[in-house]
Design a protein around this motif. Structure first.
Motif, short mmCIF file in Angstrom:
data_model
loop_
_atom_site.label_atom_id
_atom_site.label_comp_id
_atom_site.label_asym_id
_atom_site.label_seq_id
_atom_site.Cartn_x
_atom_site.Cartn_y
_atom_site.Cartn_z
N VAL A 248 44.42 -13.14 2.95
CA VAL A 248 43.27 -12.64 2.19
C VAL A 248 43.68 -11.34 1.52
CG1 VAL A 248 41.54 -13.70 3.71
CG2 VAL A 248 42.35 -11.38 4.19
N ASP A 249 42.97 -10.99 0.48
CA ASP A 249 43.23 -9.71 -0.18
C ASP A 249 42.86 -8.57 0.76
OD1 ASP A 249 44.09 -10.98 -2.45
OD2 ASP A 249 42.10 -10.95 -3.41
N ASP A 250 43.59 -7.49 0.66
CA ASP A 250 43.40 -6.38 1.60
C ASP A 250 41.97 -5.84 1.57
OD1 ASP A 250 44.91 -4.86 3.54
OD2 ASP A 250 44.55 -3.12 2.28
N GLY A 251 41.37 -5.75 0.38
CA GLY A 251 40.04 -5.18 0.28
C GLY A 251 38.93 -6.09 0.77
N ASN A 340 43.17 -10.36 14.56
CA ASN A 340 44.01 -9.25 14.09
C ASN A 340 43.55 -8.87 12.69
OD1 ASN A 340 45.95 -8.80 16.25
ND2 ASN A 340 46.75 -10.83 15.75
N PHE A 341 42.72 -7.83 12.60
CA PHE A 341 42.30 -7.31 11.31
C PHE A 341 43.51 -6.73 10.57
CE2 PHE A 341 40.73 -3.72 8.74
CZ PHE A 341 39.84 -4.40 7.90
N ASP A 342 44.36 -6.05 11.32
CA ASP A 342 45.66 -5.57 10.82
C ASP A 342 46.75 -6.22 11.64
OD1 ASP A 342 44.55 -3.64 8.98
OD2 ASP A 342 44.13 -2.36 10.70
N LEU A 343 47.82 -6.63 11.01
CA LEU A 343 49.00 -7.04 11.77
C LEU A 343 49.63 -5.80 12.38
CD1 LEU A 343 50.79 -9.71 9.55
CD2 LEU A 343 49.27 -10.07 11.50
N LYS A 373 51.10 -7.21 1.24
CA LYS A 373 51.88 -6.08 1.75
C LYS A 373 52.25 -6.23 3.23
CE LYS A 373 47.91 -3.16 2.98
NZ LYS A 373 48.23 -3.13 4.42
N ASP A 374 51.65 -7.21 3.92
CA ASP A 374 51.92 -7.41 5.34
C ASP A 374 53.01 -8.45 5.59
OD1 ASP A 374 49.83 -5.65 6.05
OD2 ASP A 374 48.35 -7.25 5.84
N GLU A 375 53.61 -8.95 4.54
CA GLU A 375 54.58 -10.04 4.70
C GLU A 375 55.74 -9.64 5.61
OE1 GLU A 375 55.71 -13.89 4.36
OE2 GLU A 375 53.92 -13.04 3.39
N ARG A 376 56.21 -8.42 5.47
CA ARG A 376 57.34 -7.98 6.31
C ARG A 376 56.95 -7.96 7.79
NH1 ARG A 376 58.65 -3.57 8.80
NH2 ARG A 376 56.90 -2.43 7.88
N LEU A 377 55.74 -7.48 8.10
CA LEU A 377 55.28 -7.46 9.49
C LEU A 377 55.16 -8.87 10.05
CD1 LEU A 377 52.45 -4.75 9.17
CD2 LEU A 377 54.80 -4.42 9.95
#
Length: 502
Positions: A248-251, A340-343, A373-377
């Motif tokens: 999903v989009d970050d916002g 997980n709202f944030d990875l 932007k979370d792809e690396r995590l």
């Protein structure tokens, strides 16, 4: 001290322990009675392998997924080993600290203390828990009365040592629970200070869901010929937890969490945020959406965190938004889902997070939201757990427009609350447009003219003032209509303090 020499390992195959019973380990009748009170008959795989080794007095490194019963794996044999020193004497000297259990967080310390108290309830052994964030006086009173088992966080333990309310000179057993998290939180200097306070001859136990290279290095420095027990592949996740990744989009993540909770009709879920501010903002967003939510993080007082946790366990709160530090060690029976709202920045934290659900053999769901932007995590998590996720789309989720505001809180008008519903971000027009004296309605953006409020007098043409009477040439004493009345002119000297002398 030497490196790890003995090892018991079963990789991803979990041994069948249905035929093994706690009574097979030679535990005392008092401990078996306490286990019966809890409804426990058969041990989990980590318990089945750890209990006999700990009873032999060996050092142990125990690795298993969160929720598989590590606490009982070390606390039951500790209670059995200390029963030889159990007594009912009122003298504190007869109750020295013989076992020390270190945990990284207050919540985990409290959880372990509850388990130890339950398992030793029918014995004469005493136990207490010490952690920061609350008054030291009750803890000091309990320590001075004498206890055999202390469960503590490193910082508060050293506080008591400094104030000479705790003596570790007779400690026989040291346990580090979730040692990897203690290192992540910067407790290594405190751990080394605590180890230096303990007798050289002692039994050392280390239990955690993950063992990093740093943990193994620490273990080799103070464990003596330890037995390593891994009931599953290191850093593995439980098979009974369904893991889903939604892009999903970050916002739009806050709205996505609300959508998941409503669509799945979740009544008890833990949502993980990487930051304290993020946890508080998400909890407020969910409240505005009509979801009963509360946040727990390091800025909350211990009483606030415990009150929120208790309300969550009782079902008074549907969603608990937590940071990793606050959530470590939370044991919620039959928790159906975590989000997980944030990875997590640390891939190992992913294992701990999803370990909050699917505990004690129950099934559970672990849902993660990620953006570009979370792809690396996400890749780091896949490498660690050796599992490739299927990237899915959140079906039925339509993000709200960026300009849409949350619904007005009930009772806002009754309380006289005023809100600016105009578009504050609108670009201002030219100076001629700004001089039209238009305003915007509270419910529409259509300009409304105010010409009906303009006094017609202001529309009359300009009429200059006539200084003399046109008929006789004399000065006019009465001003004509529309003429302005001007004050008489004064000499400058009079204004400054008097007319000049003639």
């Amino acid at each position: 001290m030497s490196d790890i020499q003995s090892e018991i390992q079963t990789d991803s195959a979990v041994p069948d322990t249905s035929a093994i019973r706690f009574s097979d380990f030679g535990l005392s009748a008092d401990i078996l009675r306490a286990l019966s009170d809890q409804g426990y008959v058969n041990p989990t795989p980590i318990q089945a392998q750890a209990i006999p080794i700990v009873l032999q007095g060996r050092d142990v490194m125990g690795a298993a997924q969160t929720g598989t019963g590590k606490t009982a794996g070390f606390s039951l044999p500790i209670i059995q080993l200390l029963l030889a020193h159990a007594n009912t004497s009122a003298s504190p000297a007869r109750h020295p600290v013989r076992a020390l259990i270190l945990t990284p967080t207050r919540e985990l310390a409290d959880q372990v203390a509850d388990n130890v108290k339950a398992y030793s309830r029918h014995t004469a052994l005493r136990s207490t828990v010490v952690f920061g964030g609350i008054d030291m006086a009750p803890q000091t009173a309990a320590l001075r009365a004498g206890v055999e088992i202390v469960i503590a966080t490193p910082g508060r333990l050293l506080d008591h040592v400094q104030q000479k309310t705790l003596n570790l000179s007779q400690t026989q057993i040291l346990v580090m629970d979730e040692a990897d998290r203690m290192l992540d939180m910067g407790f290594l200097p405190d751990l080394q200070r605590i180890i230096n306070l303990l007798p050289t001859e002692r039994q050392n136990l280390m239990f955690s869901a993950t063992f990093s290279g740093e943990i193994k290095k620490l273990a080799s420095s103070f464990l003596k010929n330890p037995v390593t027990i891994e009931v599953a592949r290191s850093n593995a996740t439980a098979d009974n937890v369904t893991q889903t990744m939604y892009r999903v989009d970050d916002g739009t993540k806050p709205d996505a969490v609300s959508h998941i909770i409503r669509e799945r009709n979740l009544k008890q879920v833990i949502v993980f945020s990487n930051t304290k501010i993020g946890a508080s903002k998400l909890a407020r967003h969910l409240e505005n959406e009509g979801v009963k939510a509360s946040a727990i993080h390091g800025d909350k007082t211990q009483n606030e965190r415990m009150a929120a946790l208790e309300a969550f366990k009782q079902g008074e709160i549907e969603v608990l938004v937590a940071t990793d530090v606050a959530a470590r060690g939370l044991d919620i029976a039959e928790l159906p889902c975590v989000i997980n709202f944030d990875l997590p920045y640390n891939a190992e934290d992913y294992v701990h997070r999803i370990g909050r659900t699917g505990r004690a053999g129950a099934s559970g769901d672990a849902i993660s939201l990620y953006s570009e932007k979370d792809e690396r995590l996400l890749v780091d998590i896949e490498k660690m757990i050796k599992h490739k996720f299927v990237r899915a789309e959140l079906t039925g989720f339509v993000p709200k427009p960026a300009f849409e505001r949350p619904a007005r809180r009930e009772g806002a008008e009754r309380n006289g609350e005023r809100r600016d519903r105009g578009d504050r971000s609108e670009t201002r027009g030219s100076s001629s447009e700004r001089s039209t004296h238009h305003t915007r309605s509270a419910y529409t953006s259509t300009p409304i003219s105010r010409k009906e409020k303009i006094d017609p007098w202001f529309l009359k043409p300009y009429e200059p003032t006539v200084p003399t009477d046109a008929a006789n040439g004399a000065a006019s004493n009465a001003p004509q209509a529309g003429a302005s009345i001007k004050p008489p002119k004064h000499k400058l000297a009079a204004l400054l303090g008097g007319a000049p002398k003639r």
